[in-house]
Write an enzyme that holds these catalytic residues in place. Structure first.
Site, PDB file in Angstrom:
ATOM      1  N   ARG A 130      99.931  49.541 -58.092  1.00 53.84           N
ATOM      2  CA  ARG A 130      98.738  49.500 -58.953  1.00 53.84           C
ATOM      3  C   ARG A 130      97.681  50.519 -58.554  1.00 53.84           C
ATOM      4  NH1 ARG A 130      96.219  43.635 -57.748  1.00 53.84           N
ATOM      5  NH2 ARG A 130      98.364  43.078 -58.296  1.00 53.84           N
ATOM      6  N   HIS A 131      97.711  50.966 -57.294  1.00 51.48           N
ATOM      7  CA  HIS A 131      96.761  52.008 -56.883  1.00 51.48           C
ATOM      8  C   HIS A 131      97.468  53.080 -56.052  1.00 51.48           C
ATOM      9  CE1 HIS A 131      96.616  49.121 -53.595  1.00 51.48           C
ATOM     10  NE2 HIS A 131      95.716  48.347 -54.172  1.00 51.48           N
TER      11      HIS A 131
ATOM     12  N   ARG B 185     101.608  48.589 -52.817  1.00 49.21           N
ATOM     13  CA  ARG B 185     102.016  47.327 -53.433  1.00 49.21           C
ATOM     14  C   ARG B 185     103.305  47.484 -54.226  1.00 49.21           C
ATOM     15  NH1 ARG B 185      98.679  42.925 -54.473  1.00 49.21           N
ATOM     16  NH2 ARG B 185      96.699  42.933 -53.349  1.00 49.21           N
TER      17      ARG B 185
ATOM     18  N   GLU C   3      95.128  41.245 -37.680  1.00 46.79           N
ATOM     19  CA  GLU C   3      93.918  41.656 -38.382  1.00 46.79           C
ATOM     20  C   GLU C   3      93.318  40.388 -38.966  1.00 46.79           C
ATOM     21  OE1 GLU C   3      92.251  44.178 -42.207  1.00 46.79           O
ATOM     22  OE2 GLU C   3      94.086  44.877 -41.223  1.00 46.79           O
TER      23      GLU C   3
ATOM     24  N   HIS D 139      88.174  42.935 -44.629  1.00 46.23           N
ATOM     25  CA  HIS D 139      88.196  42.373 -45.981  1.00 46.23           C
ATOM     26  C   HIS D 139      86.792  41.952 -46.384  1.00 46.23           C
ATOM     27  CE1 HIS D 139      90.475  41.186 -49.534  1.00 46.23           C
ATOM     28  NE2 HIS D 139      89.551  40.261 -49.688  1.00 46.23           N
TER      29      HIS D 139
ATOM     30  N   ASN E  90      89.938  52.475 -45.732  1.00 43.51           N
ATOM     31  CA  ASN E  90      90.962  52.156 -46.725  1.00 43.51           C
ATOM     32  C   ASN E  90      90.696  52.957 -47.992  1.00 43.51           C
ATOM     33  OD1 ASN E  90      92.374  50.818 -48.897  1.00 43.51           O
ATOM     34  ND2 ASN E  90      92.693  49.089 -47.520  1.00 43.51           N
TER      35      ASN E  90
ATOM     36  N   HIS F 200      97.466  50.541 -48.928  1.00 40.03           N
ATOM     37  CA  HIS F 200      98.329  49.397 -49.243  1.00 40.03           C
ATOM     38  C   HIS F 200      99.257  49.811 -50.372  1.00 40.03           C
ATOM     39  CE1 HIS F 200      98.552  44.817 -50.374  1.00 40.03           C
ATOM     40  NE2 HIS F 200      99.739  45.377 -50.259  1.00 40.03           N
TER      41      HIS F 200
ATOM     42  N   HIS G 193      90.935  52.059 -53.144  1.00 38.19           N
ATOM     43  CA  HIS G 193      90.099  51.988 -54.340  1.00 38.19           C
ATOM     44  C   HIS G 193      89.711  53.362 -54.874  1.00 38.19           C
ATOM     45  CE1 HIS G 193      90.153  47.735 -54.591  1.00 38.19           C
ATOM     46  NE2 HIS G 193      89.829  47.625 -53.320  1.00 38.19           N
TER      47      HIS G 193
ATOM     48  N   GLU H  56      99.480  49.046 -45.058  1.00 41.60           N
ATOM     49  CA  GLU H  56      99.504  47.639 -45.420  1.00 41.60           C
ATOM     50  C   GLU H  56     100.645  47.414 -46.392  1.00 41.60           C
ATOM     51  OE1 GLU H  56      94.764  46.482 -45.081  1.00 41.60           O
ATOM     52  OE2 GLU H  56      95.694  46.676 -47.055  1.00 41.60           O
TER      53      GLU H  56
ATOM     54  N   GLY I 146      87.058  49.547 -47.033  1.00 42.17           N
ATOM     55  CA  GLY I 146      87.344  50.486 -48.109  1.00 42.17           C
ATOM     56  C   GLY I 146      86.434  50.353 -49.304  1.00 42.17           C
ATOM     57  N   HIS I 147      86.453  49.185 -49.939  1.00 44.10           N
ATOM     58  CA  HIS I 147      85.745  49.031 -51.214  1.00 44.10           C
ATOM     59  C   HIS I 147      84.256  49.348 -51.100  1.00 44.10           C
ATOM     60  CE1 HIS I 147      83.807  46.900 -54.588  1.00 44.10           C
ATOM     61  NE2 HIS I 147      84.873  47.289 -55.248  1.00 44.10           N
TER      62      HIS I 147
ATOM     63  N   THR J 191      94.018  41.318 -51.866  1.00 48.65           N
ATOM     64  CA  THR J 191      94.623  40.336 -50.967  1.00 48.65           C
ATOM     65  C   THR J 191      93.634  39.211 -50.716  1.00 48.65           C
ATOM     66  OG1 THR J 191      95.854  42.127 -49.918  1.00 48.65           O
ATOM     67  CG2 THR J 191      95.773  40.028 -48.759  1.00 48.65           C
TER      68      THR J 191
END
Length: 238
Positions: free
Chosen positions: A48-49, A44, A150, A190, A6, A42, A9, A69, A212-213, A100
């Site tokens: 925001r990203h 959104r 998922e 997640h 992901n 994702h 970030h 996503e 991802g993070h 999320t």
């Protein structure tokens, strides 16, 4: 087991300064070269990203698989049909959340989500539903005609003691087994990192992880390519 990276970030870091770097599209290319099996982003409502430009370039340039996503809104459904990702993962979305926080309540939206799944399938887009490891939500997901679930691993990842972590891991295992029995493909993600991912990799029913993070965080110290390669080795057991 497969790993999809992901890149949200990477975009979060870019947006912290409102500039052009680091570019999540470049990160996606590096992730593929480092062994990732797919790329997740994702889009959104508030952008925001990841933004529309990122999504367009990701679709045009990545060589593996693109997992978009998104919330199941009219705007996002239209964008998905225009973009044609390989997979859409439908997630709940609240403007004030940092990330999320929970899975979809499929039970309460089963009719609407069934229609969304049908619309995606008309355009040869596979659909995954992001859900908590709750048997009732898994069963409802199967009724929508979705291809995958998922499983939300956040409660497991955030557990602060071994007992709670074990309990949450058992929920994930049972949810994965049930999903497979019902004919669903099983992904998970997640909050997974280089330590807590290891027990998850032992669950045979899970086909793919979305991470991802943790990779972006480790990349600050060791570089993005190495961070991806290290996670690939853990997920694939090599």
């Amino acid at each position: 087991m497969k790993l999809s990276v992901n890149v949200d970030h990477v975009a979060t870091l870019r947006e912290a300064r409102g500039g052009l770097e680091p570019d999540p599209v470049t990160a996606a290319h590096i992730a593929e070269l480092a062994g990732a099996d797919g790329i997740v982003c994702h889009l959104r409502e508030d952008r925001r990203h990841i933004n529309d430009r990122d999504l367009r370039l990701l679709r045009e340039t990545i060589k593996t698989k693109l997992d978009l996503e998104m919330a199941a809104t009219e705007e996002m459904i239209k964008i998905a049909i225009e973009t044609l990702p390989d997979l859409v993962t439908l997630v709940p979305e609240r403007r004030l959340e940092r990330t999320t926080e929970q899975g979809l309540n499929v039970i309460e939206q089963i009719s609407y989500l069934s229609d969304v799944v049908m619309e995606m399938h008309k355009h040869d887009i596979k659909v995954s539903l992001f859900v908590n490891p709750d048997p009732k939500q898994i069963e409802a997901s199967a009724k929508t005609g979705a291809d995958f679930v998922e499983i939300h691993t956040g409660e497991y990842a955030n557990a602060r003691d071994e007992k709670r972590q074990f309990e949450e891991l058992q929920k994930i295992k049972e949810a994965a087994k049930l999903a497979r029995r019902l004919g669903l493909g099983v992904n998970a993600g997640h909050g997974l990192n280089y330590l807590n991912v290891i027990p998850i990799t032992k669950i045979e029913e899970i086909e793919e992880l979305s991470i991802g993070h943790a990779i972006v965080a480790r990349a600050i110290f060791v570089g993005f390519e190495r961070a991806v390669r290290e996670m690939v080795r853990l997920v694939k057991g090599i």
